[in-house]
Design an enzyme around this catalytic site. Structure first.
Site, PDB file in Angstrom:
ATOM      1  N   TYR A  33     -57.058 -26.989-117.627  1.00 26.98           N
ATOM      2  CA  TYR A  33     -55.671 -26.518-117.687  1.00 26.98           C
ATOM      3  C   TYR A  33     -54.710 -27.662-117.470  1.00 26.98           C
ATOM      4  CZ  TYR A  33     -55.227 -26.813-112.574  1.00 26.98           C
ATOM      5  OH  TYR A  33     -55.152 -27.265-111.290  1.00 26.98           O
ATOM      6  N   ARG A  52     -53.840 -36.099-120.863  1.00 22.22           N
ATOM      7  CA  ARG A  52     -54.829 -35.753-119.842  1.00 22.22           C
ATOM      8  C   ARG A  52     -55.639 -34.530-120.282  1.00 22.22           C
ATOM      9  NH1 ARG A  52     -52.811 -34.664-113.822  1.00 22.22           N
ATOM     10  NH2 ARG A  52     -52.001 -32.801-114.823  1.00 22.22           N
ATOM     11  N   ARG A 100     -73.092 -14.206-122.592  1.00 20.92           N
ATOM     12  CA  ARG A 100     -73.201 -14.960-121.334  1.00 20.92           C
ATOM     13  C   ARG A 100     -74.531 -15.693-121.224  1.00 20.92           C
ATOM     14  NH1 ARG A 100     -74.723 -15.109-116.150  1.00 20.92           N
ATOM     15  NH2 ARG A 100     -73.221 -16.008-114.675  1.00 20.92           N
ATOM     16  N   HIS A 102     -75.669 -19.783-119.528  1.00 23.59           N
ATOM     17  CA  HIS A 102     -75.054 -20.957-118.911  1.00 23.59           C
ATOM     18  C   HIS A 102     -74.840 -22.113-119.890  1.00 23.59           C
ATOM     19  CE1 HIS A 102     -76.009 -18.690-115.351  1.00 23.59           C
ATOM     20  NE2 HIS A 102     -75.484 -19.607-114.555  1.00 23.59           N
ATOM     21  N   GLU A 182     -57.128 -36.018-101.662  1.00 21.18           N
ATOM     22  CA  GLU A 182     -55.878 -35.548-102.260  1.00 21.18           C
ATOM     23  C   GLU A 182     -55.568 -34.178-101.687  1.00 21.18           C
ATOM     24  OE1 GLU A 182     -56.171 -34.741-106.499  1.00 21.18           O
ATOM     25  OE2 GLU A 182     -58.253 -34.115-106.273  1.00 21.18           O
TER      26      GLU A 182
HETATM   27  N1  PMP Z   1     -54.438 -33.039-107.501  1.00 22.92           N
HETATM   28  C1  PMP Z   1     -54.788 -31.772-107.782  1.00 22.92           C
HETATM   29  C2  PMP Z   1     -56.082 -31.246-107.247  1.00 22.92           C
HETATM   30  C3  PMP Z   1     -53.942 -30.966-108.573  1.00 22.92           C
HETATM   31  O1  PMP Z   1     -54.304 -29.704-108.874  1.00 22.92           O
HETATM   32  C4  PMP Z   1     -52.703 -31.490-109.027  1.00 22.92           C
HETATM   33  C5  PMP Z   1     -51.743 -30.625-109.800  1.00 22.92           C
HETATM   34  N2  PMP Z   1     -52.187 -30.204-110.999  1.00 22.92           N
HETATM   35  C6  PMP Z   1     -52.377 -32.816-108.706  1.00 22.92           C
HETATM   36  C7  PMP Z   1     -53.272 -33.565-107.945  1.00 22.92           C
HETATM   37  C8  PMP Z   1     -51.093 -33.434-109.169  1.00 22.92           C
HETATM   38  O2  PMP Z   1     -51.135 -33.705-110.548  1.00 22.92           O
HETATM   39  P1  PMP Z   1     -49.800 -33.682-111.435  1.00 22.92           P
HETATM   40  O3  PMP Z   1     -48.893 -34.716-110.837  1.00 22.92           O
HETATM   41  O4  PMP Z   1     -50.268 -34.063-112.789  1.00 22.92           O
HETATM   42  O5  PMP Z   1     -49.267 -32.313-111.350  1.00 22.92           O
END
Ligand code: PMP
Length: 286
Positions: A33, A52, A100, A102, A182
């Site tokens: 997504y 991306r 379905r 895998h 993150e």
């Molecule tokens: N890390 C994660 C796990 C995310 O889901 C997102 C947001 N999509 C980001 C970082 C930040 O990415 P962006 O700046 O492209 O929104």
């Protein structure tokens, strides 16, 4: 006004916007997504988001559902039909619908595509960022390919829920080495006592945030010192400033980490400058 979603070739009201029970996105989270900001009627950094998306799709060997030009039209039309001036547009591509099993289907199947868009109040968003927010930390228990933006987000969901229940806005994942990877839906940054901006390098352990990429451009142009390296939770606790970035919230100052004050408990000068400069560096569509 009812919201409209694009689903596999049709624009439909949300109540009719359904996918097949054997869509592989639903069955296996076999899909990817993107979330792109809409600001004053323009798409922010569409090119980078679609780059991306292409990368995520190719890592999973999903054939794109349509050309980039066609996808751009669908994105704009979805934004238009929902009358979104400020908000986000969300797109999801899954491997498609198949019995379905895998393993990938033997015969090629068309990928599924959904696009939705919704308004968000930029004033409200700015208010949260003016005050700064709290973050909690949770163990990073995700797979090791989080650089692919898949819809398999259960650890992220649980982390965000833990943050919410703790009265915080975001949860930062901490790996087995005690290093921050993150946020649950954002990239994580600190500014050290020496004024160096630190963020984890974009390898497989984090998503390559588009907002992150724009921030790197701002730092370079402003001559601010950057170190792209992992930082520990202990460093984050001792940081002068901390913040997180994402397309839906841009730059958000972190003033509390696991309940303890960060820096002087107010948004600092570096994060404030990044917020100010952001749209001078991001690409806005025509
Ligand atoms: N890390 C994660 C796990 C995310 O889901 C997102 C947001 N999509 C980001 C970082 C930040 O990415 P962006 O700046 O492209 O929104």
């Amino acid at each position: 006004m009812s919201r409209i979603a694009y689903v596999n070739g049709r624009y439909v009201p949300h109540r009719d916007a359904t996918i097949h029970v054997e869509d592989r996105g639903f069955q296996f989270a076999d899909g990817v997504y993107e979330v792109c900001e809409v600001r004053a009627g323009r798409l922010i950094d569409e090119r980078r988001h679609l780059d991306r998306l292409d990368r995520s799709l190719s890592e999973l060997r999903i054939v794109p559902p349509m050309t980039r030009a066609a996808l751009s039209v669908v994105i704009r039309e979805t934004v238009r039909q929902n009358r979104v001036r400020d908000g986000i547009v969300y797109l999801q591509v899954t491997r498609g619908i198949a019995r379905r099993d895998h393993a990938f289907p033997d015969k090629p199947i068309p990928a599924s595509l959904i696009v939705t868009s919704r308004s968000a109040d930029p004033v409200k968003r700015d208010k949260a960022a003016d005050a700064g927010v709290g973050v909690i930390t949770v163990p990073d228990n995700r797979w090791d390919r989080v650089d692919i933006k898949t819809v398999g987000l259960l650890p992220n969901v649980l982390a965000k829920q833990a943050a919410k229940e703790a009265g915080a806005k975001e949860a930062w994942f901490v790996d087995a080495k005690g290093e921050v990877t993150e946020g649950s839906s954002t990239n994580a940054w600190i500014v050290t006592a020496d004024g160096i901006v630190v963020t984890r390098p974009a390898e497989h352990g984090i998503l390559r945030g588009i907002t992150r990429a724009v921030i790197l451009d701002i730092l370079a142009a402003a001559g601010l010192k950057l170190e792209e390296r992992a930082f520990t939770l202990a460093e984050a606790r001792a940081a002068r400033e901390a913040f997180f970035t994402s397309a839906s919230n841009i730059v958000v100052p972190v003033v509390k980490l696991d309940g303890a004050v960060v820096g002087d408990g107010k948004p600092g000068p570096v994060v404030s400058r990044l917020r100010e400069e952001f749209y001078r560096f991001a690409e806005a569509s025509a």
